[in-house]
Design a protein around this motif. Structure first.
Motif, PDB file in Angstrom:
ATOM      1  N   ILE A 118       0.868  -1.041  -0.201  1.00 54.69           N
ATOM      2  CA  ILE A 118       0.005  -0.051   0.056  1.00 54.69           C
ATOM      3  C   ILE A 118       0.817   1.237  -0.102  1.00 54.69           C
ATOM      4  N   VAL A 119       0.489   1.962  -0.952  1.00 53.39           N
ATOM      5  CA  VAL A 119       1.778   3.101  -1.143  1.00 53.39           C
ATOM      6  C   VAL A 119       1.613   4.245  -0.084  1.00 53.39           C
ATOM      7  N   LEU A 120       2.576   4.632   0.641  1.00 52.59           N
ATOM      8  CA  LEU A 120       2.520   5.600   1.436  1.00 52.59           C
ATOM      9  C   LEU A 120       3.768   6.378   1.493  1.00 52.59           C
ATOM     10  N   LYS A 121       3.764   7.718   1.152  1.00 55.94           N
ATOM     11  CA  LYS A 121       4.841   8.496   0.756  1.00 55.94           C
ATOM     12  C   LYS A 121       5.389   8.756   1.937  1.00 55.94           C
ATOM     13  N   LYS A 122       4.912   9.088   3.064  1.00 54.31           N
ATOM     14  CA  LYS A 122       5.376   9.768   4.237  1.00 54.31           C
ATOM     15  C   LYS A 122       5.186   9.012   5.461  1.00 54.31           C
ATOM     16  N   MET A 123       6.208   8.434   6.183  1.00 56.86           N
ATOM     17  CA  MET A 123       6.089   7.702   7.104  1.00 56.86           C
ATOM     18  C   MET A 123       5.563   8.656   8.252  1.00 56.86           C
ATOM     19  N   PRO A 124       4.410   8.164   8.975  1.00 58.14           N
ATOM     20  CA  PRO A 124       3.978   9.014  10.256  1.00 58.14           C
ATOM     21  C   PRO A 124       4.990   9.278  11.348  1.00 58.14           C
ATOM     22  N   ASN A 125       4.788  10.083  12.007  1.00 58.58           N
ATOM     23  CA  ASN A 125       5.801  10.546  12.971  1.00 58.58           C
ATOM     24  C   ASN A 125       5.155  10.666  14.340  1.00 58.58           C
ATOM     25  N   GLU A 126       3.915  10.462  14.248  1.00 61.70           N
ATOM     26  CA  GLU A 126       3.122  10.616  15.691  1.00 61.70           C
ATOM     27  C   GLU A 126       2.323   9.299  15.707  1.00 61.70           C
TER      28      GLU A 126
ATOM     29  N   PRO B   8      11.120  22.057   8.966  1.00 67.30           N
ATOM     30  CA  PRO B   8      10.704  20.850   9.820  1.00 67.30           C
ATOM     31  C   PRO B   8       9.964  19.758   9.137  1.00 67.30           C
ATOM     32  N   ILE B   9       9.330  19.989   7.919  1.00 66.92           N
ATOM     33  CA  ILE B   9       8.557  18.922   7.277  1.00 66.92           C
ATOM     34  C   ILE B   9       9.741  18.050   6.656  1.00 66.92           C
ATOM     35  N   THR B  10      10.964  18.396   6.357  1.00 64.82           N
ATOM     36  CA  THR B  10      11.607  17.611   5.929  1.00 64.82           C
ATOM     37  C   THR B  10      12.639  16.819   7.063  1.00 64.82           C
ATOM     38  N   ARG B  11      12.400  17.153   8.143  1.00 66.83           N
ATOM     39  CA  ARG B  11      13.464  16.870   9.053  1.00 66.83           C
ATOM     40  C   ARG B  11      13.391  15.323   9.375  1.00 66.83           C
ATOM     41  N   LEU B  12      12.074  14.839   9.116  1.00 70.83           N
ATOM     42  CA  LEU B  12      12.028  13.357   9.552  1.00 70.83           C
ATOM     43  C   LEU B  12      12.066  12.316   8.328  1.00 70.83           C
ATOM     44  N   GLU B  13      12.286  12.938   7.285  1.00 66.26           N
ATOM     45  CA  GLU B  13      12.289  12.197   6.067  1.00 66.26           C
ATOM     46  C   GLU B  13      13.837  11.549   5.975  1.00 66.26           C
ATOM     47  N   GLY B  14      14.019  10.210   5.475  1.00 68.81           N
ATOM     48  CA  GLY B  14      15.396   9.824   5.410  1.00 68.81           C
ATOM     49  C   GLY B  14      16.124   9.769   6.702  1.00 68.81           C
ATOM     50  N   HIS B  15      16.094   8.720   7.123  1.00 70.11           N
ATOM     51  CA  HIS B  15      16.786   8.367   8.690  1.00 70.11           C
ATOM     52  C   HIS B  15      18.123   8.331   8.417  1.00 70.11           C
ATOM     53  N   GLY B  16      18.826   8.971   9.417  1.00 69.96           N
ATOM     54  CA  GLY B  16      20.224   9.122   9.441  1.00 69.96           C
ATOM     55  C   GLY B  16      20.776  10.096   8.387  1.00 69.96           C
ATOM     56  N   LYS B  17      20.022  11.383   8.332  1.00 68.30           N
ATOM     57  CA  LYS B  17      20.045  12.330   7.439  1.00 68.30           C
ATOM     58  C   LYS B  17      21.342  13.336   8.039  1.00 68.30           C
ATOM     59  N   MET B  33      23.328  15.567  12.869  1.00 70.07           N
ATOM     60  CA  MET B  33      22.486  14.428  12.544  1.00 70.07           C
ATOM     61  C   MET B  33      21.083  14.487  13.148  1.00 70.07           C
ATOM     62  N   GLN B  34      20.395  14.133  11.964  1.00 72.66           N
ATOM     63  CA  GLN B  34      19.011  14.081  12.682  1.00 72.66           C
ATOM     64  C   GLN B  34      18.296  12.592  12.809  1.00 72.66           C
ATOM     65  N   ILE B  35      17.816  12.528  13.956  1.00 70.34           N
ATOM     66  CA  ILE B  35      17.215  11.360  14.213  1.00 70.34           C
ATOM     67  C   ILE B  35      15.752  11.413  14.266  1.00 70.34           C
ATOM     68  N   PRO B  36      15.216  10.604  13.316  1.00 68.91           N
ATOM     69  CA  PRO B  36      13.482  10.754  13.679  1.00 68.91           C
ATOM     70  C   PRO B  36      12.890  10.598  15.089  1.00 68.91           C
ATOM     71  N   GLU B  37      12.246  11.326  15.381  1.00 68.15           N
ATOM     72  CA  GLU B  37      11.431  11.233  16.735  1.00 68.15           C
ATOM     73  C   GLU B  37      10.310  11.061  16.578  1.00 68.15           C
ATOM     74  N   LEU B  38       9.648  10.065  17.102  1.00 68.19           N
ATOM     75  CA  LEU B  38       8.174   9.735  16.893  1.00 68.19           C
ATOM     76  C   LEU B  38       7.672  10.558  17.947  1.00 68.19           C
ATOM     77  N   ARG B  39       6.466  11.341  17.751  1.00 70.13           N
ATOM     78  CA  ARG B  39       5.736  12.147  18.806  1.00 70.13           C
ATOM     79  C   ARG B  39       4.456  11.623  19.085  1.00 70.13           C
ATOM     80  N   GLY B  40       4.264  12.350  20.299  1.00 66.90           N
ATOM     81  CA  GLY B  40       2.565  12.110  20.760  1.00 66.90           C
ATOM     82  C   GLY B  40       2.513  11.026  21.578  1.00 66.90           C
TER      83      GLY B  40
END
Lengths: 158, 486
Positions: A118-126, B8-17, B33-40
């Motif tokens: 299932i195509v998902l362009k952006k991984m959720p981060n919340e 901020p929109i691009t910060r989480l794309e690409g792990h290990g950026k 180094m930007q580490i993607p942080e899951l929030r909430g």
């Protein structure tokens, strides 16, 4: 033909869990002694452990493919990817894991590994358990495609 | 460097950026180094049944589910005012040893190993587990697979499931061990101990006997003189499951030792506008930027952090290896980032020895595996995840539902140090705007040693950790981009 169907993803990371949503719905449609439906919150080596011993494996997961839109459902063979799965720094990819197992003489790797993506362009981060509308809308199609895929190998009426 | 703002929109794309900024002379001014942080997570957990937290939090991360499971379980012991039975504690620790066995084995052979066993200069196509097997042989390869599986089996027997355990309950565990299981675990643990010793010997032969590798380990770009942190038992020996949090300074002297309940008095988190990750530091020393030394509150956790923060290992064979490490690398503390790999193997040996001690303990088959819980309140739990100190802190309401939850995760504890390690590696390889070949390799080695766990539990095809290094000139204009797996 022993078939395993795995919904792959994280059920508490919104759209990332779409594979698990699909697997849960499949359980209501498919009931056959040769078909195992399960969820996998893991990648690489652990994923290989889960599919080893089956003739066929169907993995349902979010995929990030260039030039495709969110919510499209596509069928792939594992070999379509140059590297697959385990998008984290503490594991190897499923392809790498398989190649390694074969090098070491493992004979029980499924000969067919199909991915319903299932195509998902952006991984959720919340964190969250709900799917976004676009991804939720893709679930019925993914269920249907997976059922057709299973039917190629196992006869059952849904 | 205020002007470096990353969208901020691009910060989480690409792990290990990674972003590297050059000064006017074309030398490295800074690297991030930007580490993607899951929030909430706090919002997500609010109102949920506290007993569900060991299961929920084990889903935060696909890499360290067992660590989250037990940090949560321990926080619940505390929140429900219950002390687990002695047998329950031992069962938990035994299971935890299984987790260290499979996780550390995986890291050394599959992830870190390629840097050394295959070699830092080897072509990228060979720097993976298959390259390792090519070098060490198929027979050893089979042993690697077998012992990683043993670690998982030990965890699965005790935890119900290998990757996402279901055994931890406030006051104890849900399942004990029978005699057959004890026998099976003992056989596996013995085999793992022998294999850990073999692995240390392999490290000796391939890495330590190769002067070139030792020179890299001791080379300046890979040194960092920070504080070190880890859990210790009452004798100040390394412990993964329980104990006090100990911090040692640049001279390996104890700076502070505290109970997890006092974590907020000792650890604070610094916010940078380019990252969602907060950077933990020692509160009383303060945040002085991305610098090491006595006056900077940055500390390191994980295998080397733990060894530096302790006075030794609690089991005989591992303790011998501990001493040998410090003798070989010039005494305590060892500041060589790449020595994390060696420290990890010392810990692997300890985990196997500790598993054997616990499985031979007559109490391990007792059926006293749970104590009744008390009234709900506030609770703290701490464990050492393979990657470092992990803290869970919950406040429960009177119905036992989560009101507040705060987690300090292992990789984040190392975030400050990882940024510095990357900058140092980059400084050695970029001079006058000339980017030396092998930059990606050397930078990757710098953070790989920490065994960081980026996008907690994100699984999406196609995978393999992508890495992107962007180099900017002194006008913040993109100068060069280097990519891998993208």
């Amino acid at each position: 033909m022993k078939t395993i169907v795995l919904g792959v993803g994280n059920p508490i990371l919104q759209d990332d869990g779409v594979g698990i949503h699909v697997a849960n719905q499949l359980k209501q449609h498919v009931n056959h002694p040769n078909v195992t439906i399960d969820e996998a919150l893991t990648g690489g080596m652990n994923l290989l452990d889960l599919i080893t011993g089956y003739d066929k494996a169907i993995l349902i997961d979010a995929v990030n493919i260039r030039n495709e839109k969110d919510g499209e459902v596509k069928r792939f063979l594992l070999s379509d990817f140059s590297s697959a799965h385990s998008d984290n720094s503490h594991d190897v990819s499923l392809l790498e894991a398989i190649e390694l197992a074969k090098t070491l003489g493992e004979k029980k790797i499924p000969c067919d590994i199909v991915i319903i993506g299932i195509v998902l362009k952006k991984m959720p981060n919340e964190f969250g358990e709900k799917l976004s509308p676009k991804i939720a809308a893709a679930v019925p199609k993914a269920v249907e495609m997976t059922i057709n895929e299973i039917k190629n190998y196992v006869n059952f009426s849904s | 460097m205020k002007q470096i703002l990353i969208d901020p929109i691009t910060r989480l794309e690409g792990h290990g950026k990674i972003a590297i900024f050059l000064d006017g002379k074309g030398d490295v001014a800074n690297a991030y180094m930007q580490i993607p942080e899951l929030r909430g997570f706090e919002r997500f957990s609010q109102g949920r049944r506290a007993e569900d937290m060991p299961q929920i939090t084990s889903r935060i991360c696909g890499v360290c589910p067992v660590a989250h499971h037990f940090a949560a379980t321990k926080a619940l012991d505390d929140a429900f005012n219950v002390e687990p039975t002695s047998t329950a504690k031992k069962l938990r620790e035994l299971m935890y040893a299984g987790y260290f066995i499979y996780d550390h084995t995986l890291h050394f052979y599959y992830l870190g190993g390629p840097d050394f066993v295959v070699g830092p200069d080897a072509p990228a196509a060979k720097r993976n587990i298959l390259g390792v097997i090519e070098k060490v042989g198929v027979e050893i390869g089979k042993e690697v697979i077998k012992h990683r599986a043993y670690g998982q089996k030990i965890t699965a027997i005790l935890g119900g499931k290998a990757t996402h355990p279901v055994c931890g309950l406030p006051g104890g565990v849900s399942k004990g061990l029978n005699k057959d299981e004890v026998k099976e675990i003992e056989t596996m643990a013995k085999s793992c101990r022998d294999f850990a010793q073999f692995t240390l010997k392999l490290f000796d032969d391939i890495v330590l006997k190769n002067k070139k590798y030792v020179d890299i380990i001791l080379s300046d770009p890979y040194q960092l003189s920070t504080y070190n942190m880890g859990l210790v038992d009452k004798n100040n020996k390394v412990n993964f499951y329980d104990g006090m949090i100990r911090v040692t300074d640049q001279k390996a002297k104890e700076y502070v030792k505290f109970d997890v309940k006092d974590y907020y008095k000792n650890i604070a988190e610094h916010v940078e506008e380019w990252s969602y990750i907060k950077f933990p530091y020692l509160k009383k020393i303060g945040w002085k930027g991305f610098v090491d030394g006595k006056n900077s509150g940055i500390f390191r956790v994980g295998p080397l952090g733990r060894l530096n923060a302790a006075d030794g290992m609690a089991t005989p064979l591992a303790d011998k290896e501990y001493k040998r490490l410090y003798e070989t690398l010039g005494g305590k503390p060892v500041n060589a980032t790449l020595a994390f790999h060696w420290a990890r193997l010392v810990e692997l040996l300890y985990a196997t020895e500790r598993a054997l001690e616990l499985i031979k303990d007559p109490e391990i088959t007792s059926d006293k595996i749970r104590n009744p819980v008390g009234e709900p309140g506030e609770g703290y739990g701490v464990v050492e995840a393979c990657r470092g100190t992990l803290i869970h802190h919950y406040k429960l309401d009177k119905n036992g539902l989560i009101d507040k939850a705060n987690l300090i995760v292992a990789t984040v504890n190392n975030a400050g140090a990882m940024n510095m390690s990357i900058r140092k590696a980059a400084m050695g390889l970029i001079k006058g705007g000339k980017v030396t070949d092998g930059l990606l390799n050397m930078v990757e080695m710098a953070f790989r040693a920490y065994d960081p766990c980026f996008g907690c539990a994100t699984h999406s095809f196609p995978g393999q950790m992508p890495m992107e290094v962007k180099i900017y000139d002194n006008n913040k204009k993109l100068y060069k981009t280097l990519r891998k797996n993208l």
